[in-house]
Design an enzyme around this catalytic site. Sequence first.
Site, short mmCIF file in Angstrom:
data_model
loop_
_atom_site.label_atom_id
_atom_site.label_comp_id
_atom_site.label_asym_id
_atom_site.label_seq_id
_atom_site.Cartn_x
_atom_site.Cartn_y
_atom_site.Cartn_z
N ASN A 407 -0.98 -66.04 57.90
CA ASN A 407 -1.22 -67.32 57.30
C ASN A 407 -0.31 -68.65 57.85
O ASN A 407 -0.43 -69.33 58.71
CB ASN A 407 -1.10 -67.22 55.85
CG ASN A 407 -1.89 -68.58 55.30
OD1 ASN A 407 -2.05 -69.61 55.78
ND2 ASN A 407 -2.88 -68.01 54.08
N ASP A 408 1.14 -68.58 57.09
CA ASP A 408 1.99 -69.59 57.29
C ASP A 408 2.40 -69.66 58.91
O ASP A 408 2.72 -70.73 59.31
CB ASP A 408 3.01 -69.45 56.28
CG ASP A 408 2.71 -69.88 55.07
OD1 ASP A 408 2.03 -70.89 54.87
OD2 ASP A 408 3.00 -68.96 54.29
N VAL A 409 2.45 -68.56 59.47
CA VAL A 409 2.92 -68.59 60.97
C VAL A 409 1.97 -68.99 61.81
O VAL A 409 2.34 -69.17 63.23
CB VAL A 409 3.23 -67.04 61.38
CG1 VAL A 409 4.69 -66.48 60.34
CG2 VAL A 409 2.30 -66.13 61.13
N TYR A 447 2.92 -67.36 51.74
CA TYR A 447 4.35 -67.39 50.91
C TYR A 447 4.64 -68.92 50.52
O TYR A 447 5.31 -69.06 49.60
CB TYR A 447 5.29 -66.64 51.38
CG TYR A 447 5.83 -66.93 52.78
CD1 TYR A 447 6.63 -68.17 53.08
CD2 TYR A 447 5.44 -66.39 53.96
CE1 TYR A 447 7.22 -68.55 54.38
CE2 TYR A 447 5.99 -66.74 55.32
CZ TYR A 447 6.81 -67.84 55.47
OH TYR A 447 7.28 -68.17 56.51
#
Length: 484
Positions: A407-409, A447
């Site tokens: 997700n965030d990466v 996160y």
Amino acid sequence: MSALLDGLPPSVLSLAYLVSATLFITGLREMSHPRTAARGNLVSSVGMVLAVGITVLWFDILSPLVLLVALVVGTAVGVWLATTVETTQMPQLVGLFNGLGGGASVLVAGAELVGRAGSAEAAALQSSVVTGAAATTGLIGAVTFCGSLVAAGKLHGLSEHPVHYAGERVLKPLVALVAVGAGVVLVLQPAAFGPVVRADWVPAYWTLVLAASLLGVLLVVPIGGADMPVVIALLNACSGLAAATTGFVLDNSILVIAGTLVGASGMILTRIMCRAMNRSLGNVLFGGYADVARRSDDADDPYEGRVMSTSPEEVEMLLDAARRVVIVPGYGMAVGQAQHAIAELARLLAANGVDVAFGIHPVAGRMPGHMNVLLAEANVPYERLRELEAVNPTFAETDLVLVVGANDVVNPAALTDESSPIAGMPVLHVWEAETVVVSKRSLSPGYAGIPNPLFTRGNTYMLFGDAKETMQALVTEYKERHSP
């Protein structure tokens, strides 16, 4: 000296330690690359067996029979852990290993103080170097032990979210001050007692240990589960430093060398993890994403009417037309244990002439190298793994990117939104590919707790469902189309 080694010159011990140190350094060098990591681990293990064996026998600490029994028991426990612990549970096991290393250092240094206090040997402890090393061991080792237990619990899902409490910013410095104060007393008291050290000052060490243990809990509890890659790397460094300072207490050179190597490598890895997240170590320990008001659950749905969903059948058709595919694994792959299905899909694509690579982000997962470990378990060839710096320039030439549980990466907001909590964080530029397929259970945030604009881009399709089930369905579809 043990009867088995009676008559040997002291140079034999020095030579054995030199060989052990050489094996440690060689093993560490081999572990720097996935292809040779297993061999490096074995080489380092041989060095440790030699170091422990020669130390125990030379100083007659245990009888050869007891040493053999200890080795058998330890080997049995190691084999049991290796065969029963799932690869997806490796992060918490690594956390426990870090903690046990720190706890062992605390007990060894404490036992040395207790054994010498009030005796003729106590004069040797009057050296501020020795007592200072003991105090440092107690502080770092206890923080490592308790902090690692909390980290392992978070990694196991007991409490992944940060835990904050009233007075947090005051309590942690206060407990740290108590621990340091007890360490100062430990260093100064022996000199005040003259040539014979009384046993009265030993409790200062255990006061330090208790305060440091509480500090370890307080430091890790407020950190979210997704910051654990940095925490695990830092605790690994701390366990090594605790071992090194214990070496000064015992006047044992090989323990100093081994601990220093572990501590240095852990700190280097911590720095790499922080750089990969574009955050300072202080921000991870005392700030973090949890301090940013960003609960997307309370805001309007940023994805409403803008997300294009797809199915395994449609994705298979996209794969059938692709000539280059990059697979980006994330924590969702680990949770769903989808690595074997993904590896099989990669093999099928490669057999059909597709250029397949895996894009690996340094902090994907819950420990350093988490994705590498999972993919290695599924027998993915090492040459197919590409680190962030190597794979980013290739996305513009990629037909399809399959994001599994990340997700965030892969969030473009890191580059476009200066107010984002992940602003400046190096990410995988998957959106530059012709087509992006994101496999996730839902549109829930990662996160950082923020929306991901990638999900609403015109070239992105969402494949909802359990990672293992959707990847296996994709494998089945591909096999049916390409079966003879």
